[in-house]
Enzyme design. Structure first.
Site, PDB file in Angstrom:
ATOM      1  CB  SER A 143     -46.924  11.674 -37.758  1.00 17.72           C
ATOM      2  OG  SER A 143     -48.509  10.840 -38.220  1.00 17.72           O
ATOM      3  CE1 TYR A 156     -45.377   7.571 -34.621  1.00 13.58           C
ATOM      4  CE2 TYR A 156     -47.216   8.384 -35.564  1.00 13.58           C
ATOM      5  CZ  TYR A 156     -46.027   7.718 -35.789  1.00 13.58           C
ATOM      6  OH  TYR A 156     -45.806   8.225 -37.030  1.00 13.58           O
TER       7      TYR A 156
HETATM    8  O1  NJP Z   1     -42.383   2.651 -42.164  1.00  9.11           O
HETATM    9  P1  NJP Z   1     -41.588   1.954 -42.026  1.00  9.11           P
HETATM   10  P2  NJP Z   1     -43.106   3.966 -43.018  1.00  9.11           P
HETATM   11  N1  NJP Z   1     -32.521   3.222 -36.589  1.00  9.11           N
HETATM   12  O2  NJP Z   1     -41.957   0.643 -41.599  1.00  9.11           O
HETATM   13  C1  NJP Z   1     -36.790   2.243 -39.816  1.00  9.11           C
HETATM   14  C2  NJP Z   1     -43.718   7.727 -40.846  1.00  9.11           C
HETATM   15  N2  NJP Z   1     -44.648   7.766 -40.674  1.00  9.11           N
HETATM   16  O3  NJP Z   1     -41.904   4.054 -44.397  1.00  9.11           O
HETATM   17  O4  NJP Z   1     -33.726  -0.305 -39.521  1.00  9.11           O
HETATM   18  C3  NJP Z   1     -32.547   3.431 -37.915  1.00  9.11           C
HETATM   19  O5  NJP Z   1     -41.358   1.272 -43.662  1.00  9.11           O
HETATM   20  C4  NJP Z   1     -36.775   1.214 -41.234  1.00  9.11           C
HETATM   21  O6  NJP Z   1     -35.718   0.514 -40.825  1.00  9.11           O
HETATM   22  P3  NJP Z   1     -34.425  -0.964 -40.422  1.00  9.11           P
HETATM   23  C5  NJP Z   1     -43.191   7.049 -39.939  1.00  9.11           C
HETATM   24  O7  NJP Z   1     -43.590   7.435 -38.252  1.00  9.11           O
HETATM   25  C6  NJP Z   1     -45.408   6.772 -41.474  1.00  9.11           C
HETATM   26  O8  NJP Z   1     -44.049   4.400 -43.083  1.00  9.11           O
HETATM   27  O9  NJP Z   1     -33.946  -1.635 -41.278  1.00  9.11           O
HETATM   28  N3  NJP Z   1     -33.901   2.801 -39.587  1.00  9.11           N
HETATM   29  C7  NJP Z   1     -37.601   1.321 -41.893  1.00  9.11           C
HETATM   30  O10 NJP Z   1     -36.326   1.642 -43.342  1.00  9.11           O
HETATM   31  C8  NJP Z   1     -41.292   7.075 -40.387  1.00  9.11           C
HETATM   32  O11 NJP Z   1     -40.900   8.520 -39.256  1.00  9.11           O
HETATM   33  C9  NJP Z   1     -47.006   6.275 -41.061  1.00  9.11           C
HETATM   34  O12 NJP Z   1     -35.788  -1.853 -39.772  1.00  9.11           O
HETATM   35  C10 NJP Z   1     -34.364   2.554 -38.475  1.00  9.11           C
HETATM   36  C11 NJP Z   1     -38.270   2.794 -41.773  1.00  9.11           C
HETATM   37  O13 NJP Z   1     -37.151   3.182 -40.220  1.00  9.11           O
HETATM   38  C12 NJP Z   1     -41.329   7.854 -41.185  1.00  9.11           C
HETATM   39  O14 NJP Z   1     -42.597   7.385 -42.024  1.00  9.11           O
HETATM   40  C13 NJP Z   1     -48.427   8.038 -41.921  1.00  9.11           C
HETATM   41  C14 NJP Z   1     -35.327   2.788 -36.779  1.00  9.11           C
HETATM   42  C15 NJP Z   1     -39.163   2.402 -41.344  1.00  9.11           C
HETATM   43  O15 NJP Z   1     -40.014   2.275 -42.562  1.00  9.11           O
HETATM   44  C16 NJP Z   1     -40.991   6.338 -41.940  1.00  9.11           C
HETATM   45  O16 NJP Z   1     -42.215   5.557 -41.486  1.00  9.11           O
HETATM   46  C17 NJP Z   1     -47.403   8.716 -40.405  1.00  9.11           C
HETATM   47  C18 NJP Z   1     -33.660   2.829 -36.191  1.00  9.11           C
HETATM   48  N4  NJP Z   1     -33.593   2.223 -34.792  1.00  9.11           N
HETATM   49  C19 NJP Z   1     -46.508   9.141 -40.302  1.00  9.11           C
HETATM   50  N5  NJP Z   1     -36.731   2.184 -37.013  1.00  9.11           N
HETATM   51  C20 NJP Z   1     -47.720   5.904 -42.136  1.00  9.11           C
HETATM   52  N6  NJP Z   1     -46.958   4.621 -42.487  1.00  9.11           N
HETATM   53  O17 NJP Z   1     -48.474   5.210 -41.927  1.00  9.11           O
HETATM   54  C21 NJP Z   1     -36.552   2.262 -37.582  1.00  9.11           C
HETATM   55  O18 NJP Z   1     -48.028   9.903 -40.943  1.00  9.11           O
HETATM   56  N7  NJP Z   1     -36.196   2.406 -38.916  1.00  9.11           N
END
Ligand code: NJP
Length: 263
Positions: A143, A156
């Site tokens: 990020s 974070y």
């Molecule tokens: O977020 P979201 P993003 N074990 O909430 C999964 C980074 N980022 O696509 O497990 C396994 O739509 C969750 O799946 P589920 C951010 O830090 C974002 O934006 O089914 N999986 C879902 O598929 C992250 O590293 C922004 O709930 C787990 C996914 O993660 C990455 O981008 C800005 C889990 C999250 O999807 C993807 O985020 C930035 C677990 N324990 C960096 N916990 C931004 N959106 O602004 C969650 O700089 N997931």
């Protein structure tokens, strides 16, 4: 456009947001994708959609990346099913904005377990075979918060600084084995991330017009697969900000104060 035919791309956090988009775009370029996340129903639906569209035999496995025993068994299953993983995208992650003095230790631990330890554990699953084959690519979604830490992001940011530190060392180590490491540092993206991170929605309201589209971020990620690209910073102008911050931290903190306090 990079052709990914014959490549296996494994993506954590593939049930939504940029992980889902990366899966779709990699499959469109011929890759066999392996989808991992906790929400198995969502993964199964995405798998069916991708298989119907591209016929690349996508696979889906339920995996909470904070469960290290499960990581081991799921990766054993993946290797048994696909033989090799060419590209691992460590994308699973979450954030929760709060002042440092209000951050709950339980949430802090959970964030490190998913964003840092889960990423490291998944990477360790693929390293031996990538090193042995002298081929592979690890893509870590970090990020801009891992470059500049701003108020209400202490935990974070700490997790994403950790991801960048780990990746920088890993990149140098793996350069001896022809295995690539790319870090991806986006600014805010229009995903469900903010449903948890910014429950009140105040931050999203104030930055909505600057938010990146998940499809655009995913396209940039898929573009660099199996290349030695060091890092992707999005939007591009944000990398100038972090460069200035490295050189003149006090000046950037003063000049950027209003923007940094938007959360
Ligand atoms: O977020 P979201 P993003 N074990 O909430 C999964 C980074 N980022 O696509 O497990 C396994 O739509 C969750 O799946 P589920 C951010 O830090 C974002 O934006 O089914 N999986 C879902 O598929 C992250 O590293 C922004 O709930 C787990 C996914 O993660 C990455 O981008 C800005 C889990 C999250 O999807 C993807 O985020 C930035 C677990 N324990 C960096 N916990 C931004 N959106 O602004 C969650 O700089 N997931």
């Amino acid at each position: 456009m990079m052709n990914l035919k014959g490549k296996c791309v494994t993506i954590t956090g593939a049930s939504g947001g940029i992980g889902k988009e990366i899966a779709e775009k990699a499959a469109a370029r011929g890759a066999r994708v392996v989808l991992l996340a906790r929400s198995i129903d969502k993964l199964e639906a995405i798998k069916m959609e991708l298989n119907a569209k591209y016929g690349n035999s996508a696979l889906a496995y339920q995996l909470d990346v904070s469960d290290s025993d499960k990581i081991q068994s799921v990766f054993e299953e993946i290797f048994a099913a696909v033989g090799k993983i060419d590209i691992l995208v460590n994308n699973a992650g979450f954030g929760l904005f709060s002042h440092a003095h209000e951050a709950e230790l339980q949430v802090t631990k959970a964030m490190f377990e998913v964003n840092v330890l889960g990423l490291i554990a998944c990477t360790q699953m693929v390293l031996p075979s990538m090193i042995a084959r002298k081929s592979g690519h690890i893509i870590n979604i970090a990020s801009q918060a891992g470059k500049i830490a701003t108020p209400k992001s202490s935990i974070y940011s700490a997790t994403k600084f950790a991801v960048l530190g780990y990746s920088n060392s890993l990149r140098m180590e793996l350069s001896e084995h022809n295995v690539f490491v790319t870090t991806v540092n986006p600014g805010p993206i229009e995903t469900n991330f903010f449903n948890i991170a910014d429950e009140q929605g105040t931050y999203v309201k104030s930055i909505k017009r600057f938010m990146l589209k998940p499809g655009y971020v995913a396209e940039r990620v898929v573009d660099v697969m199996m290349t030695s690209k060091r890092e992707i910073n999005l939007p591009g102008w944000m990398s100038l900000g972090s460069l200035f911050y490295t050189l003149f931290p006090r000046a950037v903190e003063t000049l950027g104060r209003k923007a940094f306090f938007k959360k």
